[in-house]
Enzyme design. Structure first.
Site, PDB file in Angstrom:
ATOM      1  N   SER A  30     -24.667 -47.429  84.350  1.00  0.00           N
ATOM      2  CA  SER A  30     -24.465 -47.650  85.784  1.00  0.00           C
ATOM      3  C   SER A  30     -23.054 -47.311  86.246  1.00  0.00           C
ATOM      4  CB  SER A  30     -24.798 -49.102  86.137  1.00  0.00           C
ATOM      5  OG  SER A  30     -23.967 -50.008  85.414  1.00  0.00           O
ATOM      6  N   ASP A  83     -16.527 -43.380  80.289  1.00  0.00           N
ATOM      7  CA  ASP A  83     -17.775 -44.079  80.003  1.00  0.00           C
ATOM      8  C   ASP A  83     -17.628 -45.557  80.352  1.00  0.00           C
ATOM      9  OD1 ASP A  83     -20.378 -44.424  79.118  1.00  0.00           O
ATOM     10  OD2 ASP A  83     -20.030 -43.511  77.159  1.00  0.00           O
ATOM     11  N   LYS A  96     -21.552 -50.751  72.882  1.00  0.00           N
ATOM     12  CA  LYS A  96     -22.232 -49.865  73.808  1.00  0.00           C
ATOM     13  C   LYS A  96     -23.653 -49.636  73.312  1.00  0.00           C
ATOM     14  CE  LYS A  96     -20.280 -46.158  75.247  1.00  0.00           C
ATOM     15  NZ  LYS A  96     -20.881 -46.426  76.584  1.00  0.00           N
ATOM     16  N   GLY A  98     -26.533 -50.264  75.542  1.00  0.00           N
ATOM     17  CA  GLY A  98     -27.556 -50.926  76.348  1.00  0.00           C
ATOM     18  C   GLY A  98     -28.480 -49.942  77.030  1.00  0.00           C
ATOM     19  N   GLY A  99     -27.975 -48.737  77.265  1.00  0.00           N
ATOM     20  CA  GLY A  99     -28.791 -47.679  77.868  1.00  0.00           C
ATOM     21  C   GLY A  99     -29.421 -46.748  76.857  1.00  0.00           C
ATOM     22  N   GLU A 105     -23.173 -40.632  72.984  1.00  0.00           N
ATOM     23  CA  GLU A 105     -21.910 -41.130  73.535  1.00  0.00           C
ATOM     24  C   GLU A 105     -20.823 -41.154  72.462  1.00  0.00           C
ATOM     25  OE1 GLU A 105     -23.399 -44.118  77.099  1.00  0.00           O
ATOM     26  OE2 GLU A 105     -23.310 -44.865  75.048  1.00  0.00           O
TER      27      GLU A 105
END
Length: 233
Positions: A30, A83, A96, A98-99, A105
């Site tokens: 987001s 990011d 990191k 969660g997506g 990444e």
């Protein structure tokens, strides 16, 4: 102030690091999407950059906002990766994923001269681990891998880890990453030694990557009430 407003302040502050001629690593999530919208406005005003997306979703949002993209295999240098994060501690260690974009990444972050992380203040923690640690695993033998992940976490000092296969929104089918893998979400409550967890998970053949980002972020921008606070290592 809402989390959305804080994320927007952090994303706007990240633009101060961007210069024409740069190739950027474009994160996912987001806050990264807010940054892409702001970056698109700068490009309309004449900023000349190109981006390497870390997910299909990021590529879509970048295209919608007029951000030129370049294939990762045609890149010689990535100046800055921008990011978000699910958690950040005082040593700039991150959780990191969660997506479900953590592998790409991390590849892009490792290849970059600088990683900038943008967060709202709720993401700052004293100790990592309240947010479940994502572990990306090969689909072959994932149940066996999940058992090994559980034991590895215990050996690394996590008292009672809870390892669950991430599923799609319907709760039925497993979520599949852009790279074709599964995600194990590991509830740890606290991760006292991120380095020990990193080493333990990397020793498991079925583990593709995990969501601990250690010694990567050098700038953390925190959106707070009315301003963005910039912290640098």
């Amino acid at each position: 102030m809402t989390a959305l407003r804080q994320k927007t302040l952090a994303a706007a502050a990240a633009l101060d690091y961007i210069e024409s001629g740069m190739t950027l690593g474009l994160g996912s999530g987001s806050t990264a999407e807010i940054f892409l919208r702001l970056l698109g406005e700068k490009i309309k005003d004449g900023l000349d950059v190109r981006g390497v997306p870390t997910s299909q979703r990021t590529a879509q949002i970048a295209a919608e906002n007029g951000v030129p993209l370049i294939d990762v295999d045609h890149v010689n240098n990535i100046a800055i990766t921008i990011d978000g994060a699910d958690e950040v501690d005082g040593r700039f260690q991150l959780i990191k994923g969660g997506g479900a974009c953590l592998l790409r990444e991390k590849i892009i972050a490792h290849a970059s001269d600088l990683m900038i992380v943008m967060v709202d203040e709720s993401k700052l923690v004293a100790t990592l681990g309240k947010f479940p640690l994502p572990v990306e695993v090969d689909r072959f033998g994932f149940s066996l891998t999940a058992s090994q992940v559980y034991e590895a976490l215990r050996r690394a000092g996590i008292k009672s880890p809870d390892v669950q296969l991430r599923r799609k929104g319907d709760g039925l089918e497993p979520l599949v990453t852009d790279g074709g893998n599964y995600i194990l979400d590991c509830a740890c409550e606290a991760i006292p030694d991120a380095g020990a967890v990193d080493r333990a998970l990397k020793a498991i053949p079925g583990v593709v990557e995990h969501g601990l980002f250690i010694n990567l972020a050098r700038v953390v921008i925190v959106g707070e009430d009315g301003e963005a606070r910039v912290m640098e290592l």
